[in-house]
Scaffold this active site. Structure first.
Site, PDB file in Angstrom:
ATOM      1  N   ASP A   1      -6.328  -7.046   4.171  1.00 11.37           N
ATOM      2  CA  ASP A   1      -7.469  -6.411   3.523  1.00 11.37           C
ATOM      3  C   ASP A   1      -8.371  -7.482   2.905  1.00 11.37           C
ATOM      4  O   ASP A   1      -9.580  -7.503   3.110  1.00 11.37           O
ATOM      5  CB  ASP A   1      -6.968  -5.451   2.436  1.00 11.37           C
ATOM      6  CG  ASP A   1      -8.116  -4.790   1.688  1.00 11.37           C
ATOM      7  OD1 ASP A   1      -9.061  -4.324   2.359  1.00 11.37           O
ATOM      8  OD2 ASP A   1      -8.077  -4.751   0.446  1.00 11.37           O
TER       9      ASP A   1
ATOM     10  N   ASP B   1     -12.226  -9.242   4.514  1.00  9.65           N
ATOM     11  CA  ASP B   1     -13.515  -9.266   3.806  1.00  9.65           C
ATOM     12  C   ASP B   1     -14.048 -10.698   3.746  1.00  9.65           C
ATOM     13  O   ASP B   1     -15.240 -10.942   3.945  1.00  9.65           O
ATOM     14  CB  ASP B   1     -13.376  -8.729   2.368  1.00  9.65           C
ATOM     15  CG  ASP B   1     -13.752  -7.258   2.250  1.00  9.65           C
ATOM     16  OD1 ASP B   1     -13.394  -6.489   3.172  1.00  9.65           O
ATOM     17  OD2 ASP B   1     -14.390  -6.881   1.250  1.00  9.65           O
TER      18      ASP B   1
ATOM     19  N   TYR C   1       0.821  -1.215   0.000  1.00 10.18           N
ATOM     20  CA  TYR C   1       0.000   0.000   0.000  1.00 10.18           C
ATOM     21  C   TYR C   1       0.854   1.263   0.000  1.00 10.18           C
ATOM     22  O   TYR C   1       0.412   2.316  -0.432  1.00 10.18           O
ATOM     23  CB  TYR C   1      -0.913   0.030   1.235  1.00 10.18           C
ATOM     24  CG  TYR C   1      -2.236  -0.680   1.068  1.00 10.18           C
ATOM     25  CD1 TYR C   1      -2.294  -1.995   0.642  1.00 10.18           C
ATOM     26  CD2 TYR C   1      -3.435  -0.023   1.357  1.00 10.18           C
ATOM     27  CE1 TYR C   1      -3.507  -2.648   0.515  1.00 10.18           C
ATOM     28  CE2 TYR C   1      -4.649  -0.657   1.235  1.00 10.18           C
ATOM     29  CZ  TYR C   1      -4.686  -1.975   0.807  1.00 10.18           C
ATOM     30  OH  TYR C   1      -5.898  -2.609   0.687  1.00 10.18           O
TER      31      TYR C   1
ATOM     32  N   LYS D   1       3.354 -15.167   2.196  1.00 17.14           N
ATOM     33  CA  LYS D   1       3.557 -15.937   0.956  1.00 17.14           C
ATOM     34  C   LYS D   1       5.071 -16.090   0.799  1.00 17.14           C
ATOM     35  O   LYS D   1       5.667 -15.668  -0.193  1.00 17.14           O
ATOM     36  CB  LYS D   1       2.909 -15.185  -0.222  1.00 17.14           C
ATOM     37  CG  LYS D   1       2.918 -15.942  -1.538  1.00 17.14           C
ATOM     38  CD  LYS D   1       1.875 -17.034  -1.619  1.00 17.14           C
ATOM     39  CE  LYS D   1       2.058 -17.831  -2.912  1.00 17.14           C
ATOM     40  NZ  LYS D   1       1.142 -18.997  -3.000  1.00 17.14           N
TER      41      LYS D   1
ATOM     42  N   ASP E   1      -2.716 -18.451   0.481  1.00 19.24           N
ATOM     43  CA  ASP E   1      -3.758 -19.163  -0.282  1.00 19.24           C
ATOM     44  C   ASP E   1      -4.403 -20.249   0.577  1.00 19.24           C
ATOM     45  O   ASP E   1      -5.624 -20.432   0.580  1.00 19.24           O
ATOM     46  CB  ASP E   1      -3.212 -19.731  -1.610  1.00 19.24           C
ATOM     47  CG  ASP E   1      -1.867 -20.420  -1.469  1.00 19.24           C
ATOM     48  OD1 ASP E   1      -1.282 -20.411  -0.362  1.00 19.24           O
ATOM     49  OD2 ASP E   1      -1.398 -20.996  -2.466  1.00 19.24           O
TER      50      ASP E   1
HETATM   51  C1  IPM Z   1     -10.442  -1.306   4.108  1.00 15.13           C
HETATM   52  C2  IPM Z   1     -10.689  -0.672   2.771  1.00 15.13           C
HETATM   53  C3  IPM Z   1      -9.516   0.261   2.449  1.00 15.13           C
HETATM   54  C4  IPM Z   1      -8.266  -0.574   2.373  1.00 15.13           C
HETATM   55  C5  IPM Z   1      -9.685   1.119   1.186  1.00 15.13           C
HETATM   56  C6  IPM Z   1     -11.002   1.840   1.161  1.00 15.13           C
HETATM   57  C7  IPM Z   1      -8.530   2.073   1.041  1.00 15.13           C
HETATM   58  O1  IPM Z   1     -10.879  -1.627   1.782  1.00 15.13           O
HETATM   59  O2  IPM Z   1     -10.300  -0.558   5.095  1.00 15.13           O
HETATM   60  O3  IPM Z   1     -10.389  -2.528   4.181  1.00 15.13           O
HETATM   61  O4  IPM Z   1      -7.965  -1.147   1.309  1.00 15.13           O
HETATM   62  O5  IPM Z   1      -7.560  -0.637   3.371  1.00 15.13           O
HETATM   63 MN    MN Z   2     -10.959  -3.659   2.561  1.00 12.45          MN
END
Ligand code: IPM
Ligand code: MN
Length: 356
Positions: A247, A251, A141, A191, A223
């Site tokens: 990240d 999710d 990032y 990884k 993975d």
């Molecule tokens: C998160 C979001 C952010 C990230 C984006 C919006 C920059 O997806 O906080 O998980 O990738 O960190």
């Molecule tokens: Mn995210």
């Protein structure tokens, strides 16, 4: 006690869920005798519209001198054509960096009442309670060089994944400290078999683990970790990983709780903590009342715990959320087919009414 909070109410569903979260906090103030003062500042899309900058200096300064920052999701299609450096997301990354928030805590805990809300089988996710510790201000990032170069079909894009020893050491140590307060197991995800930055991560994690003989430790390759998360989610206690893997995996892990709309987060490391839901700004449902305010409300509970050390007050919010879920209240994202749903405001009001 008095607490000064900078509020960034964000874009899309941001303002709606932020409103409910502040109402919950005000109620906590009434019940427990605290005063929460809010200072509203602009960041993200709204700041681009007003100041042509997703993170104006005055916003960052206000955050740096606050006692905590409450942040709603930012961004949306309106700002999609803008170059990366000026996008709402750049504002978010600037905030994280500017506040030195190297640790992002994302607790993935399934409320009993939501066992059937997930797309996964109830028996697989029943009892899931893990904490993802994501490195937040380094890795791909932030690595340099980065950019898009060349012309036409000669164009190429570059990003750099870099981890320095101390950056890995501090986040892995924090993961172990947090594991000591939980079920005492750390899984470090990388990884290393392909990436040098991950090889370093792997070796440093291993070294740090030696200082915690009472905490079980394992490595997983990313993975495999993605697969284990849905195969045996209960096998995880604390997972520590890089910025990008964290990240993605968070999710994925959110679905173990039924919905991304249930996943709160705390970002820590510097003097001021930042609290935000893990989900995005969902512009498609903004203004429809369909937003789920619970991830942001649970982020407020994390703020009370980590920034203000108000454990009782924090527990009170979590218990109130648990109650409304047990009573069957559902926003659209956590409702089963045909189940009756409540709006964002109704969900907020229900949580408030159970706070005492
Ligand atoms: C998160 C979001 C952010 C990230 C984006 C919006 C920059 O997806 O906080 O998980 O990738 O960190
Ligand atoms: Mn995210």
């Amino acid at each position: 006690m008095n607490f000064h909070i900078v509020v960034l109410s964000g874009d899309g569903i941001g303002p709606e869920i932020c409103e409910e979260s502040k109402k919950v906090l005000n109620r906590v103030g009434e019940v427990f005798g605290h005063k929460f003062e809010y200072e509203h500042q602009d960041a993200g899309g709204i700041a681009i519209d007003k100041f042509d900058n997703p993170l104006p200096d005055h916003t960052l300064k206000a955050c740096q001198t606050a006692q905590a920052v409450l942040k709603a999701p930012m961004g949306g299609p309106k700002w999609d054509k803008i170059e990366n450096k000026k996008r709402p997301e750049a504002g978010i990354l600037g905030l994280r960096k500017g506040l030195d928030l190297y640790a992002n805590l994302r607790p993935v805990k399934l409320f009993d009442a939501l066992k059937d809300a997930s797309t996964l089988k109830a028996e697989v996710i029943d009892g899931v309670d893990m904490l993802i510790v994501r490195e937040l201000i380094s890795g791909i990032y932030f690595g340099e060089p980065r950019g898009i170069h060349g012309e036409g079909k000669e164009r190429y894009g570059v990003n750099t994944e870099i981890y320095r020893y101390p950056e890995v050491e501090r986040i892995v140590k924090l993961a172990f400290e947090l594991a000591k307060l939980r079920r005492k197991k750390v899984t470090s995800v990388d990884k290393f078999n392909v990436l040098e930055s991950s090889r370093l991560w792997h070796d440093v994690a291993e070294e740090v683990s030696k200082g915690y003989p009472d905490v079980a430790f394992e490595h997983q390759i990313v993975d495999n970790a993605a697969m284990q998360l849905i195969l045996k989610p209960k096998s995880f206690d604390v997972m520590v990983t890089t910025n990008m893997f964290g990240d993605i995996l968070s999710d994925e892990a959110s679905m173990l709780t039924g919905s991304l709309g249930m996943l709160p987060s705390a970002s820590l490391g510097g003097k001021v903590g930042l609290y935000e839901p893990s989900h995005g700004s969902a512009p498609d449902i903004a203004g429809t009342g369909k937003a789920n305010p619970l991830a942001m409300i649970l982020s407020v509970a994390m703020m009370l715990k980590y920034s203000f050390h108000l454990q009782k007050e924090s527990d009170a919010i979590e218990n109130a959320v648990e109650k409304v879920l047990n009573e069957g209240l559902r926003t659209a994202d956590i409702a089963k087919n045909g189940e009756k749903t409540v709006t964002c405001t109704q969900m907020g009001a229900a949580v408030i009414s159970r706070l005492n």
